[in-house]
Design a protein around this motif. Structure first.
Motif, PDB file in Angstrom:
ATOM      1  N   GLU A 230      21.100  -5.343 -17.180  1.00 20.22           N
ATOM      2  CA  GLU A 230      21.375  -6.379 -16.184  1.00 20.22           C
ATOM      3  C   GLU A 230      22.457  -5.946 -15.207  1.00 20.22           C
ATOM      4  OE1 GLU A 230      22.230  -9.628 -18.776  1.00 20.22           O
ATOM      5  OE2 GLU A 230      20.123 -10.267 -18.892  1.00 20.22           O
ATOM      6  N   GLU A 231      23.475  -5.258 -15.687  1.00 18.21           N
ATOM      7  CA  GLU A 231      24.528  -4.771 -14.813  1.00 18.21           C
ATOM      8  C   GLU A 231      23.976  -3.721 -13.835  1.00 18.21           C
ATOM      9  OE1 GLU A 231      27.737  -4.059 -12.686  1.00 18.21           O
ATOM     10  OE2 GLU A 231      27.458  -5.737 -14.082  1.00 18.21           O
ATOM     11  N   ALA A 232      23.083  -2.853 -14.315  1.00 18.64           N
ATOM     12  CA  ALA A 232      22.476  -1.854 -13.437  1.00 18.64           C
ATOM     13  C   ALA A 232      21.625  -2.521 -12.360  1.00 18.64           C
ATOM     14  CB  ALA A 232      21.627  -0.886 -14.260  1.00 18.64           C
ATOM     15  N   LEU A 233      20.898  -3.563 -12.728  1.00 24.25           N
ATOM     16  CA  LEU A 233      20.091  -4.287 -11.744  1.00 24.25           C
ATOM     17  C   LEU A 233      20.972  -4.969 -10.701  1.00 24.25           C
ATOM     18  CD1 LEU A 233      17.427  -5.809 -14.160  1.00 24.25           C
ATOM     19  CD2 LEU A 233      16.917  -4.287 -12.232  1.00 24.25           C
ATOM     20  N   ARG A 234      22.031  -5.616 -11.155  1.00 21.59           N
ATOM     21  CA  ARG A 234      22.947  -6.262 -10.206  1.00 21.59           C
ATOM     22  C   ARG A 234      23.550  -5.250  -9.240  1.00 21.59           C
ATOM     23  NH1 ARG A 234      24.181  -9.814 -14.598  1.00 21.59           N
ATOM     24  NH2 ARG A 234      25.640  -8.286 -15.452  1.00 21.59           N
ATOM     25  N   SER A 235      23.965  -4.111  -9.783  1.00 19.81           N
ATOM     26  CA  SER A 235      24.568  -3.071  -8.947  1.00 19.81           C
ATOM     27  C   SER A 235      23.580  -2.545  -7.913  1.00 19.81           C
ATOM     28  CB  SER A 235      25.070  -1.924  -9.826  1.00 19.81           C
ATOM     29  OG  SER A 235      25.556  -0.854  -9.045  1.00 19.81           O
ATOM     30  N   TYR A 236      22.351  -2.322  -8.327  1.00 22.82           N
ATOM     31  CA  TYR A 236      21.334  -1.781  -7.418  1.00 22.82           C
ATOM     32  C   TYR A 236      21.009  -2.779  -6.299  1.00 22.82           C
ATOM     33  CZ  TYR A 236      17.042   0.622  -5.965  1.00 22.82           C
ATOM     34  OH  TYR A 236      16.073   1.280  -5.232  1.00 22.82           O
ATOM     35  N   LEU A 237      20.822  -4.031  -6.665  1.00 21.83           N
ATOM     36  CA  LEU A 237      20.487  -5.038  -5.668  1.00 21.83           C
ATOM     37  C   LEU A 237      21.623  -5.236  -4.675  1.00 21.83           C
ATOM     38  CD1 LEU A 237      18.797  -7.631  -8.052  1.00 21.83           C
ATOM     39  CD2 LEU A 237      17.633  -6.333  -6.246  1.00 21.83           C
ATOM     40  N   THR A 238      22.848  -5.191  -5.165  1.00 17.28           N
ATOM     41  CA  THR A 238      24.008  -5.441  -4.300  1.00 17.28           C
ATOM     42  C   THR A 238      24.422  -4.210  -3.502  1.00 17.28           C
ATOM     43  OG1 THR A 238      24.833  -7.093  -5.866  1.00 17.28           O
ATOM     44  CG2 THR A 238      26.404  -6.227  -4.254  1.00 17.28           C
ATOM     45  N   ASN A 239      24.523  -3.067  -4.181  1.00 18.30           N
ATOM     46  CA  ASN A 239      25.070  -1.874  -3.533  1.00 18.30           C
ATOM     47  C   ASN A 239      24.029  -1.007  -2.851  1.00 18.30           C
ATOM     48  OD1 ASN A 239      27.651  -2.586  -4.513  1.00 18.30           O
ATOM     49  ND2 ASN A 239      27.221  -1.602  -6.477  1.00 18.30           N
ATOM     50  N   ASP A 240      22.851  -0.877  -3.456  1.00 17.83           N
ATOM     51  CA  ASP A 240      21.822  -0.010  -2.879  1.00 17.83           C
ATOM     52  C   ASP A 240      20.943  -0.755  -1.885  1.00 17.83           C
ATOM     53  OD1 ASP A 240      21.590   2.770  -4.710  1.00 17.83           O
ATOM     54  OD2 ASP A 240      22.527   1.091  -5.717  1.00 17.83           O
ATOM     55  N   LEU A 241      20.506  -1.952  -2.248  1.00 15.50           N
ATOM     56  CA  LEU A 241      19.648  -2.722  -1.343  1.00 15.50           C
ATOM     57  C   LEU A 241      20.453  -3.631  -0.405  1.00 15.50           C
ATOM     58  CD1 LEU A 241      16.629  -3.724  -3.640  1.00 15.50           C
ATOM     59  CD2 LEU A 241      16.997  -1.658  -2.265  1.00 15.50           C
ATOM     60  N   LYS A 242      21.766  -3.695  -0.618  1.00 14.00           N
ATOM     61  CA  LYS A 242      22.666  -4.456   0.259  1.00 14.00           C
ATOM     62  C   LYS A 242      22.314  -5.939   0.311  1.00 14.00           C
ATOM     63  CE  LYS A 242      24.427  -0.452   1.318  1.00 14.00           C
ATOM     64  NZ  LYS A 242      25.694  -0.017   0.656  1.00 14.00           N
ATOM     65  N   LEU A 243      21.942  -6.495  -0.814  1.00 13.78           N
ATOM     66  CA  LEU A 243      21.599  -7.913  -0.871  1.00 13.78           C
ATOM     67  C   LEU A 243      22.826  -8.728  -1.250  1.00 13.78           C
ATOM     68  CD1 LEU A 243      18.128  -7.848  -2.681  1.00 13.78           C
ATOM     69  CD2 LEU A 243      18.569  -8.630  -0.351  1.00 13.78           C
ATOM     70  N   GLU A 244      23.174  -9.680  -0.411  1.00 14.91           N
ATOM     71  CA  GLU A 244      24.292 -10.571  -0.707  1.00 14.91           C
ATOM     72  C   GLU A 244      23.845 -11.791  -1.501  1.00 14.91           C
ATOM     73  OE1 GLU A 244      26.399 -11.567   2.814  1.00 14.91           O
ATOM     74  OE2 GLU A 244      26.810  -9.487   3.388  1.00 14.91           O
ATOM     75  N   HIS A 245      22.611 -12.236  -1.223  1.00 10.73           N
ATOM     76  CA  HIS A 245      22.099 -13.430  -1.893  1.00 10.73           C
ATOM     77  C   HIS A 245      20.676 -13.167  -2.383  1.00 10.73           C
ATOM     78  CE1 HIS A 245      25.520 -15.580  -0.234  1.00 10.73           C
ATOM     79  NE2 HIS A 245      25.201 -15.121   0.963  1.00 10.73           N
ATOM     80  N   TYR A 246      20.418 -13.465  -3.635  1.00  8.50           N
ATOM     81  CA  TYR A 246      19.070 -13.360  -4.187  1.00  8.50           C
ATOM     82  C   TYR A 246      18.987 -14.294  -5.398  1.00  8.50           C
ATOM     83  CZ  TYR A 246      21.351 -10.215  -7.536  1.00  8.50           C
ATOM     84  OH  TYR A 246      22.185  -9.666  -8.481  1.00  8.50           O
ATOM     85  N   GLU A 247      17.754 -14.649  -5.727  1.00  9.07           N
ATOM     86  CA  GLU A 247      17.502 -15.526  -6.874  1.00  9.07           C
ATOM     87  C   GLU A 247      16.619 -14.803  -7.869  1.00  9.07           C
ATOM     88  OE1 GLU A 247      15.270 -19.790  -7.919  1.00  9.07           O
ATOM     89  OE2 GLU A 247      15.301 -19.010  -5.852  1.00  9.07           O
ATOM     90  N   VAL A 248      16.999 -14.815  -9.127  1.00  3.42           N
ATOM     91  CA  VAL A 248      16.163 -14.247 -10.189  1.00  3.42           C
ATOM     92  C   VAL A 248      15.256 -15.370 -10.691  1.00  3.42           C
ATOM     93  CG1 VAL A 248      16.108 -13.104 -12.427  1.00  3.42           C
ATOM     94  CG2 VAL A 248      17.963 -12.596 -10.816  1.00  3.42           C
ATOM     95  N   VAL A 249      13.961 -15.279 -10.370  1.00 10.52           N
ATOM     96  CA  VAL A 249      13.038 -16.366 -10.706  1.00 10.52           C
ATOM     97  C   VAL A 249      12.322 -16.152 -12.029  1.00 10.52           C
ATOM     98  CG1 VAL A 249      12.704 -17.008  -8.302  1.00 10.52           C
ATOM     99  CG2 VAL A 249      11.193 -15.304  -9.322  1.00 10.52           C
ATOM    100  N   ASP A 250      12.313 -14.922 -12.524  1.00 12.27           N
ATOM    101  CA  ASP A 250      11.687 -14.639 -13.815  1.00 12.27           C
ATOM    102  C   ASP A 250      12.168 -13.279 -14.291  1.00 12.27           C
ATOM    103  OD1 ASP A 250      10.179 -15.033 -16.044  1.00 12.27           O
ATOM    104  OD2 ASP A 250       8.226 -14.997 -15.053  1.00 12.27           O
TER     105      ASP A 250
END
Length: 389
Positions: A230-250
């Motif tokens: 989960e930490e790796a996913l958060r890091s990738y979405l925030t730092n690599d994909l530059k996403l500030e806001h996202y929702e985990v739907v499943d």
């Protein structure tokens, strides 16, 4: 088809209603040979939820197109030193959702009057001289032959001759407020992330510009704590994909065995293990869905010969290629990304897919091997030959 079994004896018992079990039941129902046969399908689950997704590549139209949820015409690969977008025609990368597959097959096999579906957890499957015995917590069933997809890692890890790795992952289905994803491009492997001593990559399947399945995947011997994925996913979405806001739907998670171990030693005269439990997952990639679809017709043909179930073999030269790859990966897992980077930098996606589909000729196989880190595979070959394979 019924959900309760008035009978206790069948011609065929299928244990597990996953991809392998349902494809086998579907194949039997479609074949006139099994028209008057009685079939029992057992699973602990009702198969009414979307518990997984399967992906595969395929040339042109295929047998699952009616339930394909999403397709992609381009594949993205990223290594530590290069990144490339590949058009994959004449191939298409396809996704099938579990719930769509279950509903489609269940509707078809319901037309077979001799097929019963029973929801129950199987405790034991026993091969006997004159048939099989399958026991649940409440009932005992007898059959002439049984096909089981019940897998546990002990089936392969009891031996040391062949390495046993896992393809393990946690995936988030995310929804974003900005159009960040390319709906026509699947990220097959992104090795640009920290490797941390293992073969690690991100896998992205966009279903729209705002939605995608993002998976953190490893090829290694042991699982991680859930928090690490989960930490790796958060890091990738925030730092690599530059996403500030996202929702985990499943979410989804899983582990697929990667081994060239011969599961055949578990088979019997009247008992055959199928799917992952039968070694049907492609050892070098973990892809199982289309591998299973290709093996089912051969299994059905063998059943109709009347020969013992353990006499059927799927082994070919690609098994040995997979074995060498897993030896290399097991020997130095921290550098596994280099094998894939060499391969995708020096071969086209079409050549790689053809090789992984086991449809390439030997000359093409040599080209693929030449594109890989040669010395590491030569050393793996020498070690295998010294061990008598």
């Amino acid at each position: 088809m019924t959900t309760e079994s008035p009978k206790k004896q069948y011609d065929y018992i299928i244990v597990g209603a996953g991809a392998a079990g349902l494809m086998l039941a579907d194949g039997m129902v479609k074949d006139p040979y099994f028209k008057d046969k009685t079939i029992l399908l057992l699973d602990k689950d009702s198969k009414k939820t979307n518990d997984r997704t399967w992906c595969f590549w395929e040339k042109g139209p295929g047998p699952f197109d009616a339930i394909v949820h999403k397709t992609w015409q381009h594949i993205h690969f990223a290594g530590q030193h290069f990144s490339k977008r590949h058009p994959i025609a004449p191939y298409t990368y396809k996704m099938v959702r579990g719930i769509d597959f279950y509903q489609s097959v269940m509707q078809r096999i319901a037309q077979h009057k001799g097929l019963d579906f029973v929801q129950g957890e199987v405790a034991q499957v026993t091969d006997r001289d004159n048939g099989v015995r399958v026991t649940t917590s409440t009932t005992e069933y007898l059959g002439k032959q049984a096909f089981s997809s019940l897998f546990h890692y002990g089936m392969a890890t009891h031996q040391s001759k062949y390495p046993v790795l896992q393809q393990h992952f946690v995936g988030w289905f995310v929804k974003t407020d900005v159009p960040i994803f390319d709906p026509d491009q699947a990220t097959y492997m992104d090795f640009s992330i920290p490797q941390k001593g293992n073969t690690r990559f991100m896998y992205i399947l966009p279903t729209s510009a705002h939605e995608a399945l993002v998976e953190y995947t490893l090829f290694s011997a042991h699982l991680l704590p859930k928090e690490a994925y989960e930490e790796a996913l958060r890091s990738y979405l925030t730092n690599d994909l530059k996403l500030e806001h996202y929702e985990v739907v499943d979410t989804e998670m899983g582990s697929i065995p990667m081994t060239a171990y011969n599961f055949g030693e578990h088979h019997g005269k009247n008992l055959r293990y199928i799917g992952t439990a039968g070694g049907w997952a492609k050892p070098s990639t973990g892809y199982t869905f289309m591998s299973t679809a290709k093996k089912i017709p051969k299994l059905l043909a063998h059943i109709k010969t009347g020969k013992a179930l353990d006499e059927l073999s799927y082994k070919n030269r690609f098994w040995f290629y997979d074995l060498l790859f897993l030896d290399v990966l097991h020997q130095d897992n921290a550098r596994g990304h280099m094998v894939f980077e060499h391969l995708f930098e020096n071969r086209t996606l079409q050549q790689v897919f053809k090789f992984l589909d086991e449809e390439s000729h030997f000359g093409e196989d040599l080209g693929t091997m030449w594109a890989s880190p040669k010395w590491r595979f030569v050393k793996a070959l020498i070690r295998r030959l010294l061990r008598g394979v």
